[in-house]
Write a protein that holds these residues in place. Structure first.
Motif, PDB file in Angstrom:
ATOM      1  N   GLY A  13      38.463  35.582  56.978  1.00  0.00           N
ATOM      2  CA  GLY A  13      38.128  35.704  55.564  1.00  0.00           C
ATOM      3  C   GLY A  13      38.800  36.860  54.865  1.00  0.00           C
ATOM      4  O   GLY A  13      39.268  36.732  53.734  1.00  0.00           O
ATOM      5  N   TYR A  14      38.878  38.005  55.536  1.00  0.00           N
ATOM      6  CA  TYR A  14      39.482  39.166  54.899  1.00  0.00           C
ATOM      7  C   TYR A  14      40.957  38.923  54.589  1.00  0.00           C
ATOM      8  O   TYR A  14      41.459  39.339  53.549  1.00  0.00           O
ATOM      9  CB  TYR A  14      39.327  40.414  55.777  1.00  0.00           C
ATOM     10  N   ALA A  15      41.665  38.208  55.477  1.00  0.00           N
ATOM     11  CA  ALA A  15      43.076  37.896  55.235  1.00  0.00           C
ATOM     12  C   ALA A  15      43.223  36.945  54.039  1.00  0.00           C
ATOM     13  O   ALA A  15      44.150  37.086  53.246  1.00  0.00           O
ATOM     14  CB  ALA A  15      43.712  37.298  56.477  1.00  0.00           C
ATOM     15  N   VAL A  16      42.299  36.002  53.910  1.00  0.00           N
ATOM     16  CA  VAL A  16      42.325  35.094  52.760  1.00  0.00           C
ATOM     17  C   VAL A  16      42.085  35.889  51.481  1.00  0.00           C
ATOM     18  O   VAL A  16      42.780  35.702  50.481  1.00  0.00           O
ATOM     19  CB  VAL A  16      41.291  33.954  52.925  1.00  0.00           C
ATOM     20  N   ILE A  17      41.129  36.801  51.513  1.00  0.00           N
ATOM     21  CA  ILE A  17      40.878  37.663  50.349  1.00  0.00           C
ATOM     22  C   ILE A  17      42.129  38.474  50.029  1.00  0.00           C
ATOM     23  O   ILE A  17      42.520  38.609  48.864  1.00  0.00           O
ATOM     24  CB  ILE A  17      39.668  38.591  50.599  1.00  0.00           C
ATOM     25  N   SER A  18      42.766  38.993  51.057  1.00  0.00           N
ATOM     26  CA  SER A  18      43.993  39.770  50.869  1.00  0.00           C
ATOM     27  C   SER A  18      45.079  38.921  50.209  1.00  0.00           C
ATOM     28  O   SER A  18      45.763  39.373  49.291  1.00  0.00           O
ATOM     29  CB  SER A  18      44.475  40.304  52.220  1.00  0.00           C
ATOM     30  N   ASP A  19      45.239  37.681  50.677  1.00  0.00           N
ATOM     31  CA  ASP A  19      46.221  36.781  50.065  1.00  0.00           C
ATOM     32  C   ASP A  19      45.902  36.558  48.590  1.00  0.00           C
ATOM     33  O   ASP A  19      46.761  36.721  47.724  1.00  0.00           O
ATOM     34  CB  ASP A  19      46.232  35.414  50.766  1.00  0.00           C
ATOM     35  N   ILE A  20      44.670  36.191  48.325  1.00  0.00           N
ATOM     36  CA  ILE A  20      44.271  35.865  46.954  1.00  0.00           C
ATOM     37  C   ILE A  20      44.450  37.070  46.041  1.00  0.00           C
ATOM     38  O   ILE A  20      44.899  36.944  44.902  1.00  0.00           O
ATOM     39  CB  ILE A  20      42.830  35.314  46.940  1.00  0.00           C
ATOM     40  N   THR A  21      44.141  38.250  46.553  1.00  0.00           N
ATOM     41  CA  THR A  21      44.300  39.466  45.765  1.00  0.00           C
ATOM     42  C   THR A  21      45.781  39.772  45.539  1.00  0.00           C
ATOM     43  O   THR A  21      46.195  40.032  44.408  1.00  0.00           O
ATOM     44  CB  THR A  21      43.606  40.654  46.464  1.00  0.00           C
ATOM     45  N   SER A  22      46.583  39.724  46.596  1.00  0.00           N
ATOM     46  CA  SER A  22      48.005  40.056  46.457  1.00  0.00           C
ATOM     47  C   SER A  22      48.752  39.027  45.619  1.00  0.00           C
ATOM     48  O   SER A  22      49.734  39.354  44.962  1.00  0.00           O
ATOM     49  CB  SER A  22      48.664  40.216  47.826  1.00  0.00           C
ATOM     50  N   TRP A  23      48.286  37.783  45.619  1.00  0.00           N
ATOM     51  CA  TRP A  23      48.910  36.740  44.804  1.00  0.00           C
ATOM     52  C   TRP A  23      48.411  36.783  43.357  1.00  0.00           C
ATOM     53  O   TRP A  23      48.857  36.005  42.531  1.00  0.00           O
ATOM     54  CB  TRP A  23      48.594  35.357  45.366  1.00  0.00           C
ATOM     55  N   HIS A  24      47.451  37.654  43.063  1.00  0.00           N
ATOM     56  CA  HIS A  24      46.811  37.693  41.738  1.00  0.00           C
ATOM     57  C   HIS A  24      46.265  36.313  41.370  1.00  0.00           C
ATOM     58  O   HIS A  24      46.314  35.888  40.223  1.00  0.00           O
ATOM     59  CB  HIS A  24      47.791  38.197  40.664  1.00  0.00           C
ATOM     60  N   ALA A  25      45.748  35.632  42.375  1.00  0.00           N
ATOM     61  CA  ALA A  25      45.287  34.255  42.204  1.00  0.00           C
ATOM     62  C   ALA A  25      44.127  34.122  41.228  1.00  0.00           C
ATOM     63  O   ALA A  25      43.940  33.065  40.636  1.00  0.00           O
ATOM     64  CB  ALA A  25      44.899  33.652  43.550  1.00  0.00           C
ATOM     65  N   ALA A  26      43.362  35.181  41.028  1.00  0.00           N
ATOM     66  CA  ALA A  26      42.248  35.098  40.077  1.00  0.00           C
ATOM     67  C   ALA A  26      42.747  34.859  38.661  1.00  0.00           C
ATOM     68  O   ALA A  26      41.985  34.403  37.813  1.00  0.00           O
ATOM     69  CB  ALA A  26      41.411  36.375  40.140  1.00  0.00           C
ATOM     70  N   THR A  27      44.038  35.120  38.404  1.00  0.00           N
ATOM     71  CA  THR A  27      44.589  34.870  37.063  1.00  0.00           C
ATOM     72  C   THR A  27      45.017  33.425  36.874  1.00  0.00           C
ATOM     73  O   THR A  27      45.127  32.970  35.748  1.00  0.00           O
ATOM     74  CB  THR A  27      45.798  35.788  36.771  1.00  0.00           C
ATOM     75  N   TRP A  28      45.266  32.692  37.974  1.00  0.00           N
ATOM     76  CA  TRP A  28      45.724  31.310  37.826  1.00  0.00           C
ATOM     77  C   TRP A  28      44.883  30.303  38.595  1.00  0.00           C
ATOM     78  O   TRP A  28      45.260  29.134  38.699  1.00  0.00           O
ATOM     79  CB  TRP A  28      47.210  31.166  38.173  1.00  0.00           C
ATOM     80  N   THR A  29      43.731  30.738  39.108  1.00  0.00           N
ATOM     81  CA  THR A  29      42.786  29.812  39.748  1.00  0.00           C
ATOM     82  C   THR A  29      41.365  30.249  39.428  1.00  0.00           C
ATOM     83  O   THR A  29      41.138  31.302  38.857  1.00  0.00           O
ATOM     84  CB  THR A  29      42.921  29.806  41.292  1.00  0.00           C
ATOM     85  N   ASP A  30      40.426  29.443  39.855  1.00  0.00           N
ATOM     86  CA  ASP A  30      39.009  29.794  39.717  1.00  0.00           C
ATOM     87  C   ASP A  30      38.490  30.529  40.938  1.00  0.00           C
ATOM     88  O   ASP A  30      37.325  30.885  40.993  1.00  0.00           O
ATOM     89  CB  ASP A  30      38.164  28.523  39.510  1.00  0.00           C
TER      90      ASP A  30
END
Length: 181
Positions: A13-30
Motif C-alpha cells: 500500500g505504501y508504494a501505491v501511495i508513493s506512486d499516486i503522490t509522485s504522479w500527482h494523480a489526485a489532480t487527474w483522478t478521484d
C-alpha cells in the motif's frame, strides 16, 4: 490502483501511495492517498488482487501485506483502460492516457480514433442546437451552447494531437518491445 500494481508487479500500500503522490494523480483522478488501503482490501475481496507475504525478511517492523494483480484484475484493468481512452470524461481519459502504454500501439490508435469520431458527432450535434438572442429557455442560450461546443472542439483537437503522436511512433508501448523479438 491496478495500474500501479501492474507496473510494479508486487507492491504494498505504501508504494501505491508513493506512486499516486509522485504522479500527482489526485489532480487527474478521484483516487486519494487516504483511501488506498480500503481500496486495496476491496480489490482483494473482488478477486482483482491477491495478497502475498512480503519477501522482505528484515524484521524492522510489522510484516507488510503485499499485493499482486490476478488474471481477473488484469482483464478488468484492460476493460477500464480501453473504456477510459474513449471516454468523454476528462478524468477517465487522463487515466487512460497515463496508462495507454500498457496496451498495444495499434489498439490505442483504434481507441483514440473511436473517441475522435464520437467527439465529432457531439460537435455536429451541439452546433445544430437552436439558439436565441433572447433565450426563452437555458438550452437555447448561445453562450451555453458555445461553451459546450468549444469544450468538445478542444477535446477533439487534443485527441487528434495525441493520436498523431502515437501514430508517429512517439511513446514506448509495452508491446513495442515484444514486436522487436
Amino acid at each position: 490502483m491496478l495500474g500501479s500494481l501492474l507496473r510494479r508487479g508486487v507492491s504494498h500500500g505504501y508504494a501505491v501511495i508513493s506512486d499516486i503522490t509522485s504522479w500527482h494523480a489526485a489532480t487527474w483522478t478521484d483516487v486519494k492517498p487516504g483511501s488506498i488501503y480500503h481500496a486495496l482490501d476491496k480489490l482483494e475481496s473482488q478477486g482483482m488482487t491477491k495478497s502475498v507475504n512480503s519477501e522482505n525478511n528484515e524484521k524492522l517492523g510489522p510484516s507488510r501485506k503485499e499485493y499482486i494483480v490476478t488474471e481477473q484484475g488484469e482483464v478488468e484493468f484492460r476493460i477500464l483502460l480501453e473504456s477510459a481512452l474513449v471516454s468523454a470524461d476528462i478524468q477517465q481519459l487522463s487515466v487512460g492516457i497515463a496508462f495507454m502504454d500498457m496496451l498495444s500501439r495499434p489498439r490505442v490508435i483504434a481507441l483514440l480514433q473511436q473517441r475522435r469520431v464520437e467527439l465529432e458527432k457531439s460537435i455536429r450535434f451541439l452546433k445544430s442546437l437552436p439558439t436565441e438572442e433572447c433565450p426563452s429557455e437555458p438550452s437555447k442560450h448561445p453562450e451555453l451552447v458555445g461553451i459546450w461546443a468549444g469544450y468538445v472542439e478542444n477535446e477533439a483537437t487534443a485527441t487528434e494531437r495525441i493520436l498523431a503522436n502515437v501514430q508517429a511512433g512517439k511513446y514506448v508501448f509495452k508491446s513495442d518491445s515484444l514486436e522487436g523479438k
